[in-house]
Scaffold this motif. Sequence first.
Motif, PDB file in Angstrom:
ATOM      1  N   PHE A  50      12.980  42.405 -10.067  1.00  0.00           N
ATOM      2  CA  PHE A  50      12.434  41.087 -10.405  1.00  0.00           C
ATOM      3  C   PHE A  50      10.946  41.186 -10.750  1.00  0.00           C
ATOM      4  O   PHE A  50      10.445  40.415 -11.570  1.00  0.00           O
ATOM      5  CB  PHE A  50      12.679  40.087  -9.278  1.00  0.00           C
ATOM      6  N   GLU A  53      10.935  42.456 -14.269  1.00  0.00           N
ATOM      7  CA  GLU A  53      11.287  41.340 -15.144  1.00  0.00           C
ATOM      8  C   GLU A  53      10.069  40.453 -15.428  1.00  0.00           C
ATOM      9  O   GLU A  53       9.820  40.065 -16.576  1.00  0.00           O
ATOM     10  CB  GLU A  53      12.389  40.525 -14.469  1.00  0.00           C
ATOM     11  N   ARG A 124      14.574  35.172  -8.156  1.00  0.00           N
ATOM     12  CA  ARG A 124      13.821  35.058  -9.418  1.00  0.00           C
ATOM     13  C   ARG A 124      12.795  33.926  -9.333  1.00  0.00           C
ATOM     14  O   ARG A 124      11.657  34.068  -9.789  1.00  0.00           O
ATOM     15  CB  ARG A 124      14.793  34.841 -10.576  1.00  0.00           C
TER      16      ARG A 124
END
Length: 166
Positions: A50, A53, A124
């Motif tokens: 994450f 990301e 997230r």
Amino acid sequence: MGQKIWNVLVLCTGNSARSIMGEALINVLGQGRFKAYSAGSQPMGRVNPFAVEQAQTIGYDTSTVRSKSWDEFSQPDATPMDIVITVCDSAAGESCPLWRGSPIKVHWGFADPSHVNGNDDDKRTAFTKTFAQIRKKVEALMQLPIDQLTTGQLTTELQAIGDTEV
């Protein structure tokens, strides 16, 4: 002669999330004025996906991002740091190695998004929130007339950024 490039080391215990995101933000938003690195006192050995990301959302090349020990940056041949920023409370309280170059040391604390339980959407969301908080502090750093400040002034400004609620 070109403008000074400021070397910044972002530290956390595991070097898997907050420090990685800080490294990415400083490198991208710094637009060549800053070169950021990250490390941990007890690296996890992997980077949280994450965090990767989030770094990719700003165009940061994550192909070489890795969880690494702060020992790499305390070696005699290591790049001297100008600023060392701890981003987690446990790293701030640990006895840090001696850094080459006598850098300014400050603490900017953030909650650890990797401790959030739940599904991927919950995780997230936590990473997005922490990334935004780190970004606000990095943006404040980018606004400083860093090349015009004395070491004492810069230390004060960096501490004030760390003390600012986001």
